[in-house]
Design a protein around this motif. Structure first.
Motif, PDB file in Angstrom:
ATOM      1  N   GLY A 131       0.977  -1.301  -0.048  1.00 17.00           N
ATOM      2  CA  GLY A 131      -0.086   0.563  -0.303  1.00 17.00           C
ATOM      3  C   GLY A 131       1.236   1.131  -0.462  1.00 17.00           C
ATOM      4  O   GLY A 131       1.745   1.376  -0.034  1.00 17.00           O
ATOM      5  N   ALA A 132       0.384   2.012  -0.618  1.00 17.76           N
ATOM      6  CA  ALA A 132      -0.728   2.772  -1.698  1.00 17.76           C
ATOM      7  C   ALA A 132      -0.396   2.483  -3.118  1.00 17.76           C
ATOM      8  O   ALA A 132      -1.699   2.883  -3.765  1.00 17.76           O
ATOM      9  N   ASP A 133       0.974   2.365  -3.691  1.00 16.00           N
ATOM     10  CA  ASP A 133       1.022   2.740  -5.226  1.00 16.00           C
ATOM     11  C   ASP A 133       0.541   3.779  -5.406  1.00 16.00           C
ATOM     12  O   ASP A 133      -0.494   4.032  -6.570  1.00 16.00           O
ATOM     13  N   SER A 134       0.659   4.977  -4.702  1.00 21.35           N
ATOM     14  CA  SER A 134       0.358   6.155  -4.708  1.00 21.35           C
ATOM     15  C   SER A 134       1.850   7.437  -4.591  1.00 21.35           C
ATOM     16  O   SER A 134       2.834   6.630  -4.737  1.00 21.35           O
ATOM     17  N   PHE A 135       1.491   8.222  -5.325  1.00 24.37           N
ATOM     18  CA  PHE A 135       2.161   9.444  -5.047  1.00 24.37           C
ATOM     19  C   PHE A 135       3.240  10.102  -3.994  1.00 24.37           C
ATOM     20  O   PHE A 135       3.732  11.348  -3.880  1.00 24.37           O
ATOM     21  N   SER A 136       2.932   9.213  -2.337  1.00 26.79           N
ATOM     22  CA  SER A 136       3.039   9.510  -1.799  1.00 26.79           C
ATOM     23  C   SER A 136       3.673   8.523  -0.600  1.00 26.79           C
ATOM     24  O   SER A 136       3.107   7.607  -1.071  1.00 26.79           O
ATOM     25  N   TRP A 137       3.881   9.526   0.615  1.00 25.45           N
ATOM     26  CA  TRP A 137       4.047   8.493   1.647  1.00 25.45           C
ATOM     27  C   TRP A 137       2.834   8.464   3.094  1.00 25.45           C
ATOM     28  O   TRP A 137       2.954   8.076   3.625  1.00 25.45           O
ATOM     29  N   ASP A 138       1.793   9.173   2.537  1.00 24.46           N
ATOM     30  CA  ASP A 138       0.683   9.094   3.336  1.00 24.46           C
ATOM     31  C   ASP A 138      -0.214   8.293   3.578  1.00 24.46           C
ATOM     32  O   ASP A 138      -0.410   7.659   4.931  1.00 24.46           O
ATOM     33  N   VAL A 139      -0.203   7.033   3.608  1.00 23.93           N
ATOM     34  CA  VAL A 139      -0.346   6.073   3.816  1.00 23.93           C
ATOM     35  C   VAL A 139      -0.114   5.278   5.070  1.00 23.93           C
ATOM     36  O   VAL A 139      -0.437   5.208   5.824  1.00 23.93           O
ATOM     37  N   ALA A 140       1.586   6.201   5.360  1.00 25.81           N
ATOM     38  CA  ALA A 140       2.744   5.750   6.196  1.00 25.81           C
ATOM     39  C   ALA A 140       2.183   5.906   7.078  1.00 25.81           C
ATOM     40  O   ALA A 140       1.827   5.105   8.859  1.00 25.81           O
ATOM     41  N   THR A 141       1.924   7.324   7.134  1.00 24.88           N
ATOM     42  CA  THR A 141       1.384   8.141   8.173  1.00 24.88           C
ATOM     43  C   THR A 141      -0.180   8.314   8.881  1.00 24.88           C
ATOM     44  O   THR A 141      -0.470   7.963  10.065  1.00 24.88           O
TER      45      THR A 141
END
Length: 809
Positions: free
Chosen positions: A212-222
């Motif tokens: 997760g999340a295969d998107s353009f940021s590390w927001d899922v880690a937060t």
């Protein structure tokens, strides 16, 4: 005359250089040496591998149709250990019947409950990768999905079920999927990921780890740091382009929250770079992703450029393979940038943090990363000097139980366009007083290793050739559920199925019954599929078509440039409905449609076969239905292109008995001015030069013979362009495939870099396509300036790649 001002400028430059040249007392600065102790006791994360992506979308499609032995050669360059890229991870698209960049990949379940595990070509590709490297890791990700899922809601139980059905199909193919993602670049839904994780465990897919999340940021880690359930559900945190999108990859970054999760961190999509010019960014990114952000996997998008040259990302990949009929392919420098790591490591090795860093402590000098096998019986250090200005030295010592003895050195040179750019074995290193010393040249990658068994592949592809006409295909395909030969779906799912309407055998059928959950945002998302040679100009294309539900079918001709992410298409089309309404349409790269003619004939009805045809001769276009001529119109905007088949919406229609017949065209042999459609300036030999290596530029008309070019046909669809003033020919230096390489004059040698396909474009203009790599003669940056370089560049539909041929004699 332009020689005097330039000569004066050159003389002044020489004088200035002599005045400012360094003396013994003011020698050029040197980079301090770097001491590296490769210590087996060093801390470090576990290396997960370097891989690439098939999908997002259609970028591997044409590889399936390549002839042998070329198809196997390409696969070897991608997956075979000790031969080429030796990829360690293969990430594939889970098909969803929708455009996902440069094509649409077929779903296994067009309708709820109707599962076809043979659908698509990713199973074949994964099996081929596994056959060459049994240890390769497999990773699935969705870009879109069939429309029935969640009534259009991706984040639904239906989608979880769909993914587990796909995993079941993988099992039927003898494949284990190691990693599974969510929705490509569409952020995340926490409860959905939690449900996915628990469902995988409940249904026996415990070996499959969730990314997760295969998107353009590390927001899922937060979010994971604040949501224990989400943190438990995601095994690997993957971000896209953490080194920058289409960037030099000089700097890469994670986030404090990502590092604090304690999870594996991946650059789960990176690259999007040309097969050649992407080598230097990859060289930086593989090393710096770990140095800057502790990322333990680098996954390049895409794996191969096996897609048509009129599509937006036609040169991205490790190998370019866009002519299945000729078998031609080129291995890009990016292959060797990856090989410098993959041929000397394996997933499960450990990074050695104390033997990894920036050369002389400055990222401008380059970087180095060291790896050791789990049992410490082998190690490798990978170094890159992409941005260094001068040579530098490194000194290596071993410690912590790592072996010494003779060390092997391999390098790849990416320093300039004509450099070899492939894996080369250098002299071995032996210790002097316990240390090893190596000199590093700028613009290169080096691997120092204790391992053996590496090397560059030696296979080469045949020269490029047009797809010959006449061409015929029953469209029965190679088996039920497969695409027809050379066809590549842009939207929908065009697969072979038993013919309807009383016809025996298989026909090509549009299978997707509902509008998919889309990834792209094109304004016209009707299904269509394209095939053929973009150089086809004057021809007649015909096909039998049958509608199984009320709607329309399309026959496309002179299919040219497609807008990025399918946001338009230069093409003509004949559209016929079951009610008898017909139209001849012209579309552009913004999906603007112009009606050139329209009318109504007797209703065609359903489940009956009818023959559609389009005839192109110069600017004259004739449309026919069965034996009736519907209309003849005149439009010269598109001079050449492929053919295509389509439907007006997501409903079933069938196609059969395709024929394409060429009309004779007059040869272009003669002397011409080549006038750029963007600038109005002429193709010119700089400073009226006549020697080998004279640069070719654009310049205002001056009546000089250095602006005259003699076109001479080779007899197989190509021309040699000879400068009248020099007797030398328009040449791609060294036949390189590197985009941006300036064209030059050179003595004729019969090479493919001196042969050009002269293809009608729009409004009486032509493109000049190099036989060596399929790139076009281009004015750099669409410049309007006098003296702007003439270069080679992948097709992009720009007017700076279009030339008017003004006959001189």
């Amino acid at each position: 005359m332009r020689t005097a001002p330039r000569a004066l400028l050159a003389l002044l430059s020489l004088c200035l250089a002599l005045l400012t040249a360094p003396t013994a007392a003011t020698a050029a600065p040197r980079i301090p040496g770097t001491a590296i102790t490769v210590d087996g006791n060093s801390p470090g994360r576990t290396f997960d591998g370097v891989g690439a992506i098939s999908g997002g979308g259609g970028n591997s499609r044409l590889l399936l149709d390549y002839p042998e032995p070329q198809r196997s050669q390409i696969l070897d360059y991608l997956f075979k250990p000790g031969y080429g890229a030796a990829l360690q991870i293969l990430k594939v698209e889970i098909g969803g019947d929708t455009n996902s960049t440069d094509g649409a990949e077929a779903s296994i379940e067009h309708s709820r409950g109707s599962i076809d595990c043979s659908s698509g070509y990713e199973w074949w590709l994964m099996a081929q990768a596994k056959a060459r490297n049994p240890g390769i890791k497999l990773y699935g990700l969705s870009w879109g999905a069939p429309g029935w899922i969640g009534n259009g809601n991706f984040w639904s139980q239906d989608m979880v079920d769909y993914l587990t059905n796909w995993l079941g199909c993988a099992k039927q193919h003898g494949l284990t999927i190691d990693y599974l993602g969510g929705w490509n670049e569409r952020n995340y839904n926490a409860s959905w990921y939690e449900n996915l994780h628990s469902t995988l465990a409940a249904r026996g897919f415990t070996r499959t780890k969730v990314v997760g999340a295969d998107s353009f940021s590390w927001d899922v880690a937060t979010a994971m740091q604040n949501d224990p359930a989400l943190k438990s559900a995601i095994d690997i945190v993957g971000s896209h382009y953490p080194c920058g999108y289409t960037s030099t990859m000089t700097n890469c970054a994670t986030s404090p929250d990502a590092l604090a999760t304690g999870k594996r961190l991946w650059a789960s999509e990176n690259g999007s770079e040309d097969a050649d010019t992407g080598a230097a960014p990859i060289a930086r990114g593989v090393n710096r992703g770990y140095l800057d952000g502790k990322m333990t996997a680098f996954i390049n998008w895409p794996v191969v450029a096996a897609l048509y040259p009129n599509l937006g990302f036609n040169s991205m990949g490790l190998v370019t393979a866009n002519e299945p009929w000729s078998g031609a392919y080129t291995v890009g420098r990016s292959t060797w940038a990856i090989a410098q790591t993959t041929q000397f490591t394996a997933p499960g090795w450990q990074y050695l943090d104390t033997a990894s860093g920036y050369l002389a402590g400055d990222r401008a000098n380059g970087s180095y990363v060291s790896y050791a096998s789990p049992d410490r019986s082998a190690w490798s250090t990978v170094l890159e000097t992409m941005d260094a200005g001068v040579a530098q030295t490194v000194t290596l010592d071993t410690a912590g139980g790592l072996p010494g003895g003779t060390l092997h050195v391999w390098s790849s040179d990416f320093s300039y366009p004509t450099a070899a750019g492939r894996l080369v074995r250098g002299p071995d290193l032996t210790a002097v007083d316990g240390s090893y010393q190596l000199t590093l040249q700028p613009g290169r990658m080096y691997t120092v290793t204790t391992t053996t068994g590496q090397g560059p592949g030696t296979a080469t592809g045949p020269q490029r050739a047009p797809l010959a006409l006449p061409y015929r295909d029953s469209l029965a395909g190679t088996g039920t559920g497969k695409e027809a030969r050379y066809f590549s779906a842009m939207n929908g799912a065009f697969q072979t199925a038993p013919c309807a309407g009383g016809r025996s055998g298989n026909c090509l059928r549009q299978q997707a019954p509902t509008t998919p959950i889309r990834w792209t945002d094109e304004s016209a998302d009707q299904p269509y599929t394209i095939m053929g040679d973009t150089s086809w100009s004057d021809y007649t294309v015909g096909v039998d078509a049958l509608l199984q539900q009320s709607g329309t079918v399309d026959l496309l001709g002179r299919v040219g440039t497609q807008g990025r992410n399918n946001n338009g298409l230069d093409a003509y089309r004949l559209r016929v409905g079951d009610d008898g309404a017909w139209s001849i349409l012209k579309s552009d790269t913004s999906w603007n449609f112009t009606t050139l003619a329209a009318g109504t004939v007797q209703a065609l009805g359903l489940n009956t076969w009818h023959h559609l045809s389009l005839d192109f001769q110069g600017s004259t276009i004739t449309a026919r239905l069965d034996s009736t001529t519907l209309a003849t119109v005149n439009d010269g905007d598109y001079g050449a292109g492929q053919i295509g088949l389509g439907t007006g919406g997501y409903y079933p229609a069938q196609f059969s008995r395709l024929t394409i017949t060429a009309h004779p065209t007059a040869p272009l042999d003669g002397v011409y001015h080549l006038v750029n459609a963007n600038s109005g300036q002429l193709l010119d030999a700089q400073d009226q030069g006549t020697s080998d290596g004279t640069p070719v530029i654009q310049w205002a008309a001056n009546g000089g013979a250095n602006q005259q070019w003699r076109l001479t046909g080779t007899g197989d669809g190509y021309y040699v362009l000879t400068g009248v003033a020099s007797g030398k020919v328009l040449d791609v230096p060294g036949g390189t495939s590197l985009p941006g390489t300036q064209l030059q004059l050179w003595t004729p040698n019969g090479g493919t870099g001196q042969q050009w396909q002269v293809v009608p474009a729009d409004s009486g203009h032509y493109t000049l396509r190099a036989r060596s790599d399929g790139d076009l003669a281009d004015v750099q940056g669409a410049s309007l300036s006098l003296g702007a370089q003439a270069i080679q560049w992948p097709a992009n539909g720009g007017a700076n790649q279009s030339w008017q041929l003004e006959k001189v004699e």
